[in-house]
Design an enzyme around this catalytic site. Structure first.
Site, PDB file in Angstrom:
ATOM      1  CG  ASP A   1      -8.405  -4.527  -2.863  1.00  0.00           C
ATOM      2  OD1 ASP A   1      -9.622  -4.383  -2.736  1.00  0.00           O
ATOM      3  OD2 ASP A   1      -7.658  -3.655  -3.324  1.00  0.00           O
TER       4      ASP A   1
ATOM      5  CG  HIS B   1      -2.085   0.875   1.106  1.00  0.00           C
ATOM      6  ND1 HIS B   1      -2.042   2.227   1.323  1.00  0.00           N
ATOM      7  CD2 HIS B   1      -3.352   0.593   0.715  1.00  0.00           C
ATOM      8  CE1 HIS B   1      -3.229   2.736   1.102  1.00  0.00           C
ATOM      9  NE2 HIS B   1      -4.045   1.774   0.720  1.00  0.00           N
TER      10      HIS B   1
HETATM   11  N1  COA Z   1       4.133  -7.554  -4.157  1.00  0.00           N
HETATM   12  C1  COA Z   1       5.476  -7.573  -4.252  1.00  0.00           C
HETATM   13  N2  COA Z   1       6.251  -6.480  -4.131  1.00  0.00           N
HETATM   14  C2  COA Z   1       5.632  -5.324  -3.897  1.00  0.00           C
HETATM   15  C3  COA Z   1       4.247  -5.229  -3.775  1.00  0.00           C
HETATM   16  C4  COA Z   1       3.483  -6.399  -3.910  1.00  0.00           C
HETATM   17  N3  COA Z   1       2.149  -6.374  -3.832  1.00  0.00           N
HETATM   18  N4  COA Z   1       3.899  -3.938  -3.561  1.00  0.00           N
HETATM   19  C5  COA Z   1       5.043  -3.248  -3.544  1.00  0.00           C
HETATM   20  N5  COA Z   1       6.099  -4.075  -3.756  1.00  0.00           N
HETATM   21  C6  COA Z   1       7.506  -3.712  -3.804  1.00  0.00           C
HETATM   22  C7  COA Z   1       7.830  -3.149  -5.181  1.00  0.00           C
HETATM   23  O1  COA Z   1       8.234  -4.150  -6.093  1.00  0.00           O
HETATM   24  C8  COA Z   1       8.937  -2.186  -4.853  1.00  0.00           C
HETATM   25  O2  COA Z   1      10.115  -2.937  -4.648  1.00  0.00           O
HETATM   26  P1  COA Z   1      11.558  -2.316  -5.045  1.00  0.00           P
HETATM   27  O3  COA Z   1      11.737  -1.151  -4.109  1.00  0.00           O
HETATM   28  O4  COA Z   1      12.495  -3.449  -4.785  1.00  0.00           O
HETATM   29  O5  COA Z   1      11.465  -1.909  -6.482  1.00  0.00           O
HETATM   30  C9  COA Z   1       8.512  -1.611  -3.483  1.00  0.00           C
HETATM   31  O6  COA Z   1       7.708  -2.646  -2.889  1.00  0.00           O
HETATM   32  C10 COA Z   1       7.722  -0.335  -3.579  1.00  0.00           C
HETATM   33  O7  COA Z   1       6.669  -0.571  -4.493  1.00  0.00           O
HETATM   34  P2  COA Z   1       5.870   0.540  -5.274  1.00  0.00           P
HETATM   35  O8  COA Z   1       5.198  -0.048  -6.460  1.00  0.00           O
HETATM   36  O9  COA Z   1       6.740   1.734  -5.482  1.00  0.00           O
HETATM   37  O10 COA Z   1       4.782   0.910  -4.214  1.00  0.00           O
HETATM   38  P3  COA Z   1       3.580   1.871  -4.479  1.00  0.00           P
HETATM   39  O11 COA Z   1       3.353   2.591  -3.220  1.00  0.00           O
HETATM   40  O12 COA Z   1       3.761   2.675  -5.697  1.00  0.00           O
HETATM   41  O13 COA Z   1       2.418   0.836  -4.807  1.00  0.00           O
HETATM   42  C11 COA Z   1       0.564  -0.504  -4.714  1.00  0.00           C
HETATM   43  C12 COA Z   1       1.363   0.560  -3.998  1.00  0.00           C
HETATM   44  C13 COA Z   1      -0.711  -0.746  -3.944  1.00  0.00           C
HETATM   45  C14 COA Z   1       0.182   0.006  -6.116  1.00  0.00           C
HETATM   46  C15 COA Z   1       1.393  -1.794  -4.822  1.00  0.00           C
HETATM   47  O14 COA Z   1       1.729  -2.231  -3.528  1.00  0.00           O
HETATM   48  C16 COA Z   1       0.682  -2.882  -5.587  1.00  0.00           C
HETATM   49  O15 COA Z   1       0.701  -2.892  -6.827  1.00  0.00           O
HETATM   50  N6  COA Z   1       0.040  -3.870  -4.860  1.00  0.00           N
HETATM   51  C17 COA Z   1      -0.668  -4.936  -5.519  1.00  0.00           C
HETATM   52  C18 COA Z   1      -2.027  -4.463  -6.010  1.00  0.00           C
HETATM   53  C19 COA Z   1      -2.990  -4.222  -4.877  1.00  0.00           C
HETATM   54  O16 COA Z   1      -3.154  -5.056  -3.994  1.00  0.00           O
HETATM   55  N7  COA Z   1      -3.654  -3.060  -4.945  1.00  0.00           N
HETATM   56  C20 COA Z   1      -4.654  -2.684  -3.974  1.00  0.00           C
HETATM   57  C21 COA Z   1      -4.200  -1.538  -3.144  1.00  0.00           C
HETATM   58  S1  COA Z   1      -5.363  -1.193  -1.846  1.00  0.00           S
END
Ligand code: COA
Length: 372
Positions: free
Chosen positions: A314, A260
């Site tokens: 979720d 998140h």
């Molecule tokens: N699974 C594996 N790794 C994850 C992850 C996940 N669900 N969410 C984040 N990470 C990792 C990323 O790969 C990244 O790693 P790195 O620093 O080695 O490159 C790091 O954590 C930061 O991720 P980032 O995408 O920059 O975080 P964000 O704040 O932009 O993204 C979300 C937040 C929610 C978009 C992201 O966690 C995600 O895509 N989750 C899955 C989808 C989901 O469940 N969405 C519902 C949200 S309520």
């Protein structure tokens, strides 16, 4: 002043708001200052919607009037039903909802935004109609006629009734109502931002909700709960969990239902939803995907917990919805049904001190290119 470019506007405040607050380090979510755990225990979705939209909990009389107004507006116009019947059965229900919410606005005089009666009617109409439109499409795509709202049932129970054509178990209906409370609002997420940007142009609230629905549909936002169920089905058994997680980490693939932007601990809504899932399984029967989910949470926490990646809202919501007999591709429309309360609260708040959104950009294209 030149500001630093932040992809995804990470950490950039987009509005001042008194609607909800998240403490991502402590795992706290409050609506108008009231903790989500308390609302989940004591409130109903409509009371929570009132709190979010008008800023205070309603008195008994105010709540009764609000519930009455919503109940009176649950039927949708036959032209909207006819329009929905023309949509392809294979269309995603979020796309149907987006189009239907926008179409609803065609029937009401536009943009009387200084008139509290217009505001109240729009709030009531959107809250009342969206569940009916969502349930109607589920029946229509199977070739059935939609079911009329049931006068004796409250908001959550009536939705389940319209979906299954039978009165739901009261425990299941209460659990569903709590799910709606948990999804009603969550600060400046992508769909809420989208709602506020649209609101800032002083367009009508139906357009505001339609644009927010479109934004919520993506897999990185509301669409993740569908993906969670597909992932659990693909994993198939607890012994496959560890290799699946390790493979995702190795490929740098996102594991659905985890992570998140704001929470760096387990999402407080995921905790409540997990308890609700257990309560529901105790009442209506065990679900093998819950074992897979629990194992998954253990392994992800072990591997990614140190990076602040934990279960989000979720992760367990899909398991609850599945058990309530909601089709997987309707999970996000159900999320939208709840979040409309938050979007409308932000719409109202945006109007109070409106300035149209007009951010800048960092141009990194060519100059003086030839026209050939
Ligand atoms: N699974 C594996 N790794 C994850 C992850 C996940 N669900 N969410 C984040 N990470 C990792 C990323 O790969 C990244 O790693 P790195 O620093 O080695 O490159 C790091 O954590 C930061 O991720 P980032 O995408 O920059 O975080 P964000 O704040 O932009 O993204 C979300 C937040 C929610 C978009 C992201 O966690 C995600 O895509 N989750 C899955 C989808 C989901 O469940 N969405 C519902 C949200 S309520």
């Amino acid at each position: 002043m030149v500001c630093e470019f932040k992809p995804g506007l990470d950490g950039v405040p987009a509005a001042q708001s008194s609607i909800s607050n998240v403490d991502g380090q402590k795992g706290i979510l409050e609506y108008r200052g009231i903790r989500i755990e308390e609302l989940a225990k004591k409130s109903t979705f409509l009371e929570t919607a009132y709190l979010l939209i008008w800023g205070e909990l309603p008195s008994k009389e105010e709540l009764a009037l609000f519930e009455y107004e919503v109940h009176q507006n649950r039927r949708i116009k036959y032209r909207i039903r006819d329009m929905m019947k023309c949509f392809p059965e294979s269309g995603h229900p979020m796309d149907v909802l987006q189009a239907s919410a926008a179409a609803l606005g065609l029937f009401y005089s536009r943009r009387d935004l200084n008139n509290p009666v217009y505001i109240r009617n729009a709030v009531v109409r959107l809250l009342a109609s969206i569940p009916t439109m969502v349930a109607a499409f589920e029946l229509m795509r199977r070739g059935d006629d939609p079911v009329r709202p049931h006068d004796d049932l409250d908001y959550a129970a009536n939705f389940l009734y319209m979906l299954h054509e039978e009165k739901p178990d009261p425990v299941a209906a209460r659990i569903f109502d709590v799910c709606l409370i948990l999804h009603a609002e969550h600060t400046m997420n992508a769909s809420t931002f989208s709602a506020r940007v649209t609101a800032s142009t002083l367009t009508d609230p139906y357009a505001v909700v339609a644009s927010a629905v479109g934004t919520l549909g993506g897999p990185l936002h509301g669409g993740a709960n569908e993906e969670v169920i597909r992932m659990l089905e693909e994993i198939g058994s607890t012994k496959n969990v560890r290799p699946y997680v390790l493979d995702c980490i190795q490929r740098k693939a996102k594991i659905m239902g985890f992570g998140h932007r704001v929470y760096k601990v387990k999402d407080p809504r995921a905790k409540i939803l997990q308890n609700l899932a257990e309560e529901l399984f105790a009442k209506v029967g065990y679900d093998k995907y819950y074992d897979i989910a629990q194992e998954m949470e253990r392994v992800v926490e072990e591997k990614l917990g140190p990076k602040g990646i934990y279960a989000n809202v979720d992760f367990y919501s899909g398991l609850v919805y599945r058990k309530l007999g909601i089709s997987t591709d309707f999970f996000t429309p159900v999320f939208a049904m709840a979040r409309v309360a938050g979007w409308l609260a932000h719409w109202k708040e945006q109007l109070v001190q409106n300035r149209i959104f007009r951010p800048s950009q960092v141009y990194n294209g060519r100059h003086n290119a030839n026209y050939v």
